[in-house]
Scaffold this motif. Structure first.
Motif, PDB file in Angstrom:
ATOM      1  N   THR A 133       0.830  -1.202   0.000  1.00 21.07           N
ATOM      2  CA  THR A 133       0.000   0.000   0.000  1.00 21.07           C
ATOM      3  C   THR A 133       0.865   1.253   0.000  1.00 21.07           C
ATOM      4  O   THR A 133       0.514   2.269  -0.623  1.00 21.07           O
ATOM      5  CB  THR A 133      -0.933  -0.001   1.224  1.00 21.07           C
ATOM      6  OG1 THR A 133      -1.668  -1.215   1.269  1.00 21.07           O
ATOM      7  CG2 THR A 133      -1.904   1.172   1.165  1.00 21.07           C
ATOM      8  N   GLY A 134       2.000   1.184   0.698  1.00 20.69           N
ATOM      9  CA  GLY A 134       2.921   2.313   0.707  1.00 20.69           C
ATOM     10  C   GLY A 134       3.433   2.643  -0.683  1.00 20.69           C
ATOM     11  O   GLY A 134       3.603   3.823  -1.024  1.00 20.69           O
ATOM     12  N   VAL A 135       3.701   1.619  -1.490  1.00 22.17           N
ATOM     13  CA  VAL A 135       4.141   1.863  -2.873  1.00 22.17           C
ATOM     14  C   VAL A 135       3.043   2.559  -3.666  1.00 22.17           C
ATOM     15  O   VAL A 135       3.280   3.542  -4.382  1.00 22.17           O
ATOM     16  CB  VAL A 135       4.542   0.530  -3.540  1.00 22.17           C
ATOM     17  CG1 VAL A 135       4.892   0.753  -5.008  1.00 22.17           C
ATOM     18  CG2 VAL A 135       5.719  -0.108  -2.808  1.00 22.17           C
ATOM     19  N   LEU A 136       1.809   2.061  -3.525  1.00 26.80           N
ATOM     20  CA  LEU A 136       0.681   2.656  -4.243  1.00 26.80           C
ATOM     21  C   LEU A 136       0.436   4.099  -3.808  1.00 26.80           C
ATOM     22  O   LEU A 136       0.336   5.013  -4.636  1.00 26.80           O
ATOM     23  CB  LEU A 136      -0.574   1.808  -4.008  1.00 26.80           C
ATOM     24  CG  LEU A 136      -1.877   2.320  -4.620  1.00 26.80           C
ATOM     25  CD1 LEU A 136      -1.817   2.269  -6.138  1.00 26.80           C
ATOM     26  CD2 LEU A 136      -3.066   1.504  -4.106  1.00 26.80           C
ATOM     27  N   VAL A 137       0.355   4.298  -2.489  1.00 24.60           N
ATOM     28  CA  VAL A 137       0.092   5.643  -1.970  1.00 24.60           C
ATOM     29  C   VAL A 137       1.274   6.573  -2.240  1.00 24.60           C
ATOM     30  O   VAL A 137       1.097   7.753  -2.575  1.00 24.60           O
ATOM     31  CB  VAL A 137      -0.214   5.576  -0.459  1.00 24.60           C
ATOM     32  CG1 VAL A 137      -0.323   6.976   0.133  1.00 24.60           C
ATOM     33  CG2 VAL A 137      -1.504   4.805  -0.223  1.00 24.60           C
ATOM     34  N   GLY A 138       2.500   6.045  -2.127  1.00 22.22           N
ATOM     35  CA  GLY A 138       3.681   6.867  -2.362  1.00 22.22           C
ATOM     36  C   GLY A 138       3.738   7.396  -3.785  1.00 22.22           C
ATOM     37  O   GLY A 138       4.051   8.569  -4.016  1.00 22.22           O
ATOM     38  N   LEU A 139       3.411   6.535  -4.752  1.00 23.59           N
ATOM     39  CA  LEU A 139       3.394   6.993  -6.141  1.00 23.59           C
ATOM     40  C   LEU A 139       2.339   8.071  -6.350  1.00 23.59           C
ATOM     41  O   LEU A 139       2.591   9.086  -7.009  1.00 23.59           O
ATOM     42  CB  LEU A 139       3.130   5.802  -7.064  1.00 23.59           C
ATOM     43  CG  LEU A 139       4.244   4.752  -7.169  1.00 23.59           C
ATOM     44  CD1 LEU A 139       3.759   3.537  -7.947  1.00 23.59           C
ATOM     45  CD2 LEU A 139       5.483   5.345  -7.824  1.00 23.59           C
ATOM     46  N   GLY A 140       1.149   7.868  -5.770  1.00 24.83           N
ATOM     47  CA  GLY A 140       0.121   8.881  -5.885  1.00 24.83           C
ATOM     48  C   GLY A 140       0.458  10.151  -5.140  1.00 24.83           C
ATOM     49  O   GLY A 140       0.137  11.256  -5.583  1.00 24.83           O
ATOM     50  N   GLN A 141       1.147  10.008  -4.007  1.00 22.39           N
ATOM     51  CA  GLN A 141       1.509  11.175  -3.199  1.00 22.39           C
ATOM     52  C   GLN A 141       2.509  12.068  -3.926  1.00 22.39           C
ATOM     53  O   GLN A 141       2.392  13.297  -3.894  1.00 22.39           O
ATOM     54  CB  GLN A 141       2.090  10.708  -1.867  1.00 22.39           C
ATOM     55  CG  GLN A 141       2.213  11.780  -0.812  1.00 22.39           C
ATOM     56  CD  GLN A 141       2.647  11.207   0.518  1.00 22.39           C
ATOM     57  OE1 GLN A 141       3.187  10.107   0.591  1.00 22.39           O
ATOM     58  NE2 GLN A 141       2.412  11.947   1.583  1.00 22.39           N
ATOM     59  N   VAL A 142       3.479  11.457  -4.580  1.00 17.23           N
ATOM     60  CA  VAL A 142       4.496  12.240  -5.281  1.00 17.23           C
ATOM     61  C   VAL A 142       3.927  12.881  -6.536  1.00 17.23           C
ATOM     62  O   VAL A 142       4.155  14.065  -6.811  1.00 17.23           O
ATOM     63  CB  VAL A 142       5.709  11.357  -5.615  1.00 17.23           C
ATOM     64  CG1 VAL A 142       6.697  12.102  -6.502  1.00 17.23           C
ATOM     65  CG2 VAL A 142       6.410  10.905  -4.333  1.00 17.23           C
ATOM     66  N   ILE A 143       3.155  12.130  -7.305  1.00 16.55           N
ATOM     67  CA  ILE A 143       2.658  12.658  -8.581  1.00 16.55           C
ATOM     68  C   ILE A 143       1.553  13.694  -8.371  1.00 16.55           C
ATOM     69  O   ILE A 143       1.257  14.484  -9.279  1.00 16.55           O
ATOM     70  CB  ILE A 143       2.142  11.495  -9.472  1.00 16.55           C
ATOM     71  CG1 ILE A 143       2.099  11.931 -10.945  1.00 16.55           C
ATOM     72  CG2 ILE A 143       0.771  11.026  -9.028  1.00 16.55           C
ATOM     73  CD1 ILE A 143       1.752  10.808 -11.895  1.00 16.55           C
ATOM     74  N   ALA A 144       0.947  13.724  -7.185  1.00  9.34           N
ATOM     75  CA  ALA A 144      -0.117  14.684  -6.905  1.00  9.34           C
ATOM     76  C   ALA A 144       0.314  15.725  -5.885  1.00  9.34           C
ATOM     77  O   ALA A 144      -0.536  16.303  -5.202  1.00  9.34           O
ATOM     78  CB  ALA A 144      -1.372  13.954  -6.410  1.00  9.34           C
ATOM     79  N   ASP A 145       1.602  15.992  -5.783  1.00 11.49           N
ATOM     80  CA  ASP A 145       2.113  16.949  -4.811  1.00 11.49           C
ATOM     81  C   ASP A 145       2.528  18.234  -5.523  1.00 11.49           C
ATOM     82  O   ASP A 145       3.497  18.238  -6.296  1.00 11.49           O
ATOM     83  CB  ASP A 145       3.302  16.359  -4.060  1.00 11.49           C
ATOM     84  CG  ASP A 145       3.864  17.325  -3.042  1.00 11.49           C
ATOM     85  OD1 ASP A 145       3.114  17.723  -2.134  1.00 11.49           O
ATOM     86  OD2 ASP A 145       5.045  17.707  -3.150  1.00 11.49           O
ATOM     87  N   PRO A 146       1.822  19.338  -5.318  1.00  8.44           N
ATOM     88  CA  PRO A 146       2.170  20.593  -6.012  1.00  8.44           C
ATOM     89  C   PRO A 146       3.574  21.089  -5.697  1.00  8.44           C
ATOM     90  O   PRO A 146       4.229  21.682  -6.558  1.00  8.44           O
ATOM     91  CB  PRO A 146       1.105  21.574  -5.504  1.00  8.44           C
ATOM     92  CG  PRO A 146      -0.042  20.731  -5.094  1.00  8.44           C
ATOM     93  CD  PRO A 146       0.572  19.474  -4.560  1.00  8.44           C
ATOM     94  N   ALA A 147       4.072  20.861  -4.470  1.00 11.22           N
ATOM     95  CA  ALA A 147       5.416  21.316  -4.121  1.00 11.22           C
ATOM     96  C   ALA A 147       6.475  20.573  -4.934  1.00 11.22           C
ATOM     97  O   ALA A 147       7.478  21.168  -5.368  1.00 11.22           O
ATOM     98  CB  ALA A 147       5.674  21.119  -2.629  1.00 11.22           C
TER      99      ALA A 147
END
Length: 441
Positions: free
Chosen positions: A207-221
């Motif tokens: 789940t960390g891999v899935l969420v991590g990919l989404g977290q980075v690609i959807a991070d405006p900073a």
């Protein structure tokens, strides 16, 4: 900060190389939550599961470098995330996607506010509400008024202190106390944390891999820094930041082991207190305090400033010459963030489940936006993200799925809807091409 500085930051005046680009990225991602995260996650998924979940972010950073290079090569004249979204979506779609980015900032508001409130309570004896309020108010105002170059400059001492504490603290403690007491204490008080074949931990890492990919690609900073790094140095900068981030996390694992080896975690909402209580050196204690403060403030300001600028540019407020309008918007954002931080009561693991689902739901639509060259019309992709996230709430109300399972199901809903939209779009495009060819004949 003069108004022109704020407007110039939107035009990406900063050009970062490999070293400064990696430091700017680390300034965003070294949040301080790596070593003070929820003991509940440690008790559920163990040291290996928690570390694996955190390392997934490092992997996502390294992979995003290649995707970011592709984006920059096909972004045309876009200099910011807002301009890129405008080129990819209709105005209504870009603003709706901006609204989703604004929702994601609530994760930082809740987590950072909670941890900082406990930190100032343990350090200065302030009530947690007062510490949380002071942190949110001060950092939100600073994020609105300081320049981006100043924020990048603050990331340099943040990274230096982080590596210093991560290296010197375990070394000092193990030389003084030895390794065996730490290992024996964990086996005595928390033997479940050392279990390797923990199926829940494996699911947590996946789940960390899935969420991590989404977290980075959807991070405006992160997108903001992507457009500031020189195009030829994007991949090395992201690769370096990912490897440095992983190195820090491995060192933080030792800090976690040192802080929990001498007692239970049942009634401790954060690992700050046991970590501060075993720091016997005044020099290391001072370094740790400054390091944590810089971690909390720089990472929070990075995300808050990026979302604030994105919203102001999307809603045509960044180019307005009226300074009063800008100041009112910054103060309103600060006020809303403070109210939300004080009114919402959730545990860190609940926040992880809630916003992790949104990060995972944004992965498919954001990948489609980056990989398709032509403009995507309408508001379909933002609505797909919202549909997947709504599925998470429905699962929580009407089913007995665990938090991790809800993340996977909601992300699967978003991915399936994205694939359907892609197939329909390609089918309509092919049908239009055939129709035009028939008319030409």
């Amino acid at each position: 900060m003069r108004y022109n500085h704020f407007r110039d930051n939107l035009a990406a005046p900063v050009k970062l190389g490999i070293g400064l680009g990696a430091i700017a990225l680390l300034g965003r991602w070294l949040t301080g939550l790596n070593i003070v995260d929820s003991p509940e996650a440690l008790m559920r998924y163990g040291l290996y599961g928690t570390l694996g979940y955190s390392l997934a972010t490092a992997l996502a950073l390294m992979l995003f470098g290649w995707l970011g290079k592709y984006v920059r090569s096909h972004s045309g004249d876009a200099l910011t995330l807002s301009q890129w979204l405008t080129a990819k979506l209709t105005p209504s779609g870009a603003r709706l996607m901006t609204g989703l980015f604004a929702i994601l900032i609530l994760e930082t508001v809740l987590l950072q506010g909670m941890v900082s409130g406990f930190f100032f309570h343990q350090l200065f004896g302030l009530p947690e509400v007062a510490g949380r309020t002071a942190f949110i108010v001060i950092c939100s105002l600073l994020a609105g008024f300081i320049g981006l170059q100043t924020l990048y400059a603050l990331a340099i001492p943040q990274v230096i202190l982080t590596f210093s504490v991560a290296i010197m603290f375990p070394l000092f403690y193990f030389i003084r106390q030895g390794v065996d007491p730490v290992y024996s204490g964990i086996r005595l008080y928390h033997p479940y944390m050392l279990v390797i074949d923990n199926h829940s931990a494996l699911l947590f890492i996946a789940t960390g891999v899935l969420v991590g990919l989404g977290q980075v690609i959807a991070d405006p900073a992160t997108w903001q820094r992507l457009f500031h790094i020189e195009r030829s140095k994007i991949v090395p900068a992201f690769m370096m930041s990912g490897m440095m981030y992983a190195t820090v996390l491995m060192a933080f694992l030792l800090l976690v082991m040192v802080s929990i080896h001498s007692g239970g975690l049942a009634n401790i909402p954060s690992l700050i207190y046991p970590l501060l209580s075993i720091t016997h050196s005044p020099v290391l204690f001072g370094m740790l305090i400054i390091c944590l403060i810089l971690m909390f403030t720089v990472s929070y300001m990075s995300r808050f400033q990026a979302v604030l600028k994105l919203c102001m540019e999307q809603f045509n407020l960044a180019n307005s010459g009226e300074k009063r309008t800008r100041n009112i918007i910054i103060c309103m954002a600060m006020f809303i963030a403070t109210i939300i931080s004080l009114s919402v009561s959730m545990t860190p693991i609940q926040i992880l489940y809630l916003f992790g689902s949104l990060h995972a739901c944004m992965l498919g639509p954001m990948l489609l936006l980056t990989l398709i060259h032509k403009r995507i019309h309408g508001i379909t992709l933002p609505l797909i993200t919202m549909g997947g996230w709504i599925a998470q709430f429905l699962l929580q109300l009407f089913s007995s799925f665990s938090g991790l399972e809800r993340i996977w199901i909601s992300s699967a809903v978003s991915a399936v809807l994205t694939c359907i939209y892609l197939l329909v779009t390609l089918g309509l495009r092919r049908h239009t091409q055939h129709m035009s060819m028939d008319l030409d004949r």
